[in-house]
Design a protein around this motif. Structure first.
Motif, PDB file in Angstrom:
ATOM      1  N   PHE A   1      45.930  -5.254  72.814  1.00  0.00           N
ATOM      2  CA  PHE A   1      47.021  -4.790  73.683  1.00  0.00           C
ATOM      3  C   PHE A   1      48.121  -5.848  73.721  1.00  0.00           C
TER       4      PHE A   1
ATOM      5  N   GLY B   1      49.577  -8.640  79.448  1.00  0.00           N
ATOM      6  CA  GLY B   1      48.854  -7.595  80.186  1.00  0.00           C
ATOM      7  C   GLY B   1      47.484  -8.080  80.625  1.00  0.00           C
ATOM      8  N   PRO B   2      46.709  -7.195  81.243  1.00  0.00           N
ATOM      9  CA  PRO B   2      45.419  -7.597  81.814  1.00  0.00           C
ATOM     10  C   PRO B   2      44.379  -8.078  80.793  1.00  0.00           C
ATOM     11  N   THR B   3      44.301  -7.429  79.641  1.00  0.00           N
ATOM     12  CA  THR B   3      43.317  -7.863  78.647  1.00  0.00           C
ATOM     13  C   THR B   3      43.740  -9.213  78.076  1.00  0.00           C
ATOM     14  N   ASP B   4      45.033  -9.327  77.834  1.00  0.00           N
ATOM     15  CA  ASP B   4      45.601 -10.574  77.331  1.00  0.00           C
ATOM     16  C   ASP B   4      45.351 -11.726  78.316  1.00  0.00           C
TER      17      ASP B   4
ATOM     18  N   HIS C   1      38.059  -4.127  76.040  1.00  0.00           N
ATOM     19  CA  HIS C   1      37.538  -3.658  77.326  1.00  0.00           C
ATOM     20  C   HIS C   1      36.752  -2.355  77.165  1.00  0.00           C
TER      21      HIS C   1
ATOM     22  N   ALA D   1      48.382   2.769  78.463  1.00  0.00           N
ATOM     23  CA  ALA D   1      48.402   1.923  77.256  1.00  0.00           C
ATOM     24  C   ALA D   1      47.853   2.689  76.054  1.00  0.00           C
TER      25      ALA D   1
ATOM     26  N   ALA E   1      42.808   3.671  76.212  1.00  0.00           N
ATOM     27  CA  ALA E   1      43.009   2.514  77.091  1.00  0.00           C
ATOM     28  C   ALA E   1      42.350   2.787  78.446  1.00  0.00           C
ATOM     29  N   ALA E   2      42.139   1.728  79.197  1.00  0.00           N
ATOM     30  CA  ALA E   2      41.553   1.869  80.526  1.00  0.00           C
ATOM     31  C   ALA E   2      42.482   2.678  81.426  1.00  0.00           C
ATOM     32  N   SER E   3      43.773   2.416  81.302  1.00  0.00           N
ATOM     33  CA  SER E   3      44.776   3.132  82.106  1.00  0.00           C
ATOM     34  C   SER E   3      44.769   4.617  81.749  1.00  0.00           C
TER      35      SER E   3
ATOM     36  N   GLY F   1      50.484  -1.601  75.727  1.00  0.00           N
ATOM     37  CA  GLY F   1      49.681  -2.338  76.696  1.00  0.00           C
ATOM     38  C   GLY F   1      50.327  -2.124  78.044  1.00  0.00           C
ATOM     39  N   THR F   2      49.650  -2.516  79.120  1.00  0.00           N
ATOM     40  CA  THR F   2      50.261  -2.258  80.429  1.00  0.00           C
ATOM     41  C   THR F   2      51.219  -3.369  80.863  1.00  0.00           C
ATOM     42  N   ALA F   3      51.400  -4.413  80.029  1.00  0.00           N
ATOM     43  CA  ALA F   3      52.462  -5.387  80.347  1.00  0.00           C
ATOM     44  C   ALA F   3      53.833  -4.717  80.186  1.00  0.00           C
TER      45      ALA F   3
ATOM     46  N   ASP G   1      46.148   0.583  86.810  1.00  0.00           N
ATOM     47  CA  ASP G   1      45.998  -0.622  85.982  1.00  0.00           C
ATOM     48  C   ASP G   1      45.060  -1.628  86.634  1.00  0.00           C
ATOM     49  N   GLN G   2      44.524  -2.509  85.780  1.00  0.00           N
ATOM     50  CA  GLN G   2      43.580  -3.508  86.257  1.00  0.00           C
ATOM     51  C   GLN G   2      44.234  -4.432  87.289  1.00  0.00           C
TER      52      GLN G   2
HETATM   53  N1  ASP Z   1      45.355  -2.461  80.969  1.00  0.00           N
HETATM   54  C1  ASP Z   1      45.548  -1.885  79.692  1.00  0.00           C
HETATM   55  C2  ASP Z   1      44.755  -0.630  79.602  1.00  0.00           C
HETATM   56  O1  ASP Z   1      45.180   0.295  80.170  1.00  0.00           O
HETATM   57  C3  ASP Z   1      45.371  -2.702  78.506  1.00  0.00           C
HETATM   58  C4  ASP Z   1      46.211  -3.933  78.488  1.00  0.00           C
HETATM   59  O2  ASP Z   1      47.424  -3.880  78.391  1.00  0.00           O
HETATM   60  O3  ASP Z   1      45.600  -4.970  78.559  1.00  0.00           O
HETATM   61  O4  ASP Z   1      43.762  -0.514  78.958  1.00  0.00           O
END
Ligand code: ASP
Length: 322
Positions: free
Chosen positions: A32, A36-39, A88, A152, A156-158, A180-182, A198-199
């Protein structure tokens, strides 16, 4: 005879090289966008891992297609211990979403161990008139057909969280996919999209600073992180049984030598015990995993269970991509 000697020499050389492992920088692919959260998890872990391994850890962002592009890159990389993947829950949800997966989740990777679990939050653009979950629900009802939900990408998790959220409320939304969610968060802040799931690793800072609207958490229990503790759960807000928790884990390409895997796993487990790492993760709403899932066998077993858990729900929702 000569061939035998050569083979013996080569395997001695390979063993000697592995005894020195790692001799150079290790790259962790994050599937991603940066920031963002994974990063964030990867960069935070990368610092501690690098100290444990005595070599730099480089983070490479390969976003797109809900995380499957980055994962495919690592599945095809040389199995030498220098290419890793930090992914993830998408590792377990993508197989149900894509008709043509570019890798086999359970066959193309060595499972290194799990890292953390992270709840999600339902958040909205700062200009959204709703301030509580009940108000959000009314706003969503009143704006059917006009709602933009950022994610994302499929897998994706989102995406998973948004999919379950739409299903539970029986409201279809237009999904806007990002790498990605960033970048999705940037557009949420700018008001180009309405809501996102989002995370907490990505939303806590923005919620704390009052820059976005926050409506609920996706876990069955409220969170203890100060900035998030006032948020209701989706379950108590009327979406009974809603429970989405995201996990992150490390992988290497199939065939990575056991000696390298053992060193990586030892470094991972030691990193997860570092009090500063634990504290930083907790401040973002994440819980560092310290149980048997930090080992390869339990990690793989957990991913298999997650594939079986989410696959039927996703298939029932009828969402597919090629
Ligand atoms: N949070 C994102 C997702 O929806 C992934 C990311 O940008 O890290 O999976």
């Amino acid at each position: 005879m000569k061939k035998l000697l050569l083979t013996a020499l080569l395997s001695t050389l390979a063993a000697a090289a592995l005894a020195e492992y790692p001799e150079k920088a290790i790259t962790i692919v994050v599937p991603f966008a940066a920031g963002g959260p994974t990063d964030k998890v990867a960069r935070d872990l990368g610092v501690v891992l690098s100290q444990k391994l005595g070599q730099p850890v480089i983070i490479e962002n390969v976003g797109g297609a809900g995380g499957t592009l980055g994962a495919a890159k690592v599945a095809k990389a040389a199995p030498d211990g220098y290419s890793l993947l930090l992914h993830h829950i998408g590792m377990a949800t993508s197989p149900a979403l894509y008709r043509n997966m570019p890798y086999k989740t359970l066959e193309d990777f060595e499972y290194l161990g799990m890292i953390n679990e992270v709840p999600m939050t339902v958040v909205g653009r700062p200009t959204l008139p709703a301030n509580t979950f009940a108000e959000l629900q009314k706003w969503l009802e009143a704006n059917k057909g006009k709602i933009n939900l950022a994610n994302a990408g499929l897998g994706a998790a989102s995406h998973l969280c948004g999919l379950l959220f739409q299903q539970s409320l029986k409201i279809d939304m237009t999904t806007v996919p990002y790498k990605g969610t960033a970048p999705a968060m940037n557009d949420l802040l700018g008001g180009q999209v309405d809501i996102m799931c989002d995370q907490t690793t990505n939303t806590t800072g923005q919620i704390e600073a009052g820059k976005i609207k926050a409506y609920a958490v996706t876990t069955p229990k409220r969170l203890t992180t100060p900035a998030l503790s006032k948020l209701p759960t989706l379950d108590e807000s009327g979406i009974k049984g809603f429970n989405v928790s995201i996990w992150h884990a490390l992988y290497a390409p199939k065939g990575t030598p056991k000696a390298a895997m053992d060193k990586l796993n030892t470094a991972l487990r030691a990193s997860l015990k570092e009090p500063d790492f634990i504290k930083r993760q907790e401040a973002l709403g994440a819980v560092v995993i310290t149980d048997a899932r930090t080992g390869p066998a339990e990690h793989k077993k957990f991913v298999e269970a997650e594939i079986n858990k989410w696959g039927p729900a996703i298939k029932a929702a009828g969402q597919y991509a090629d």
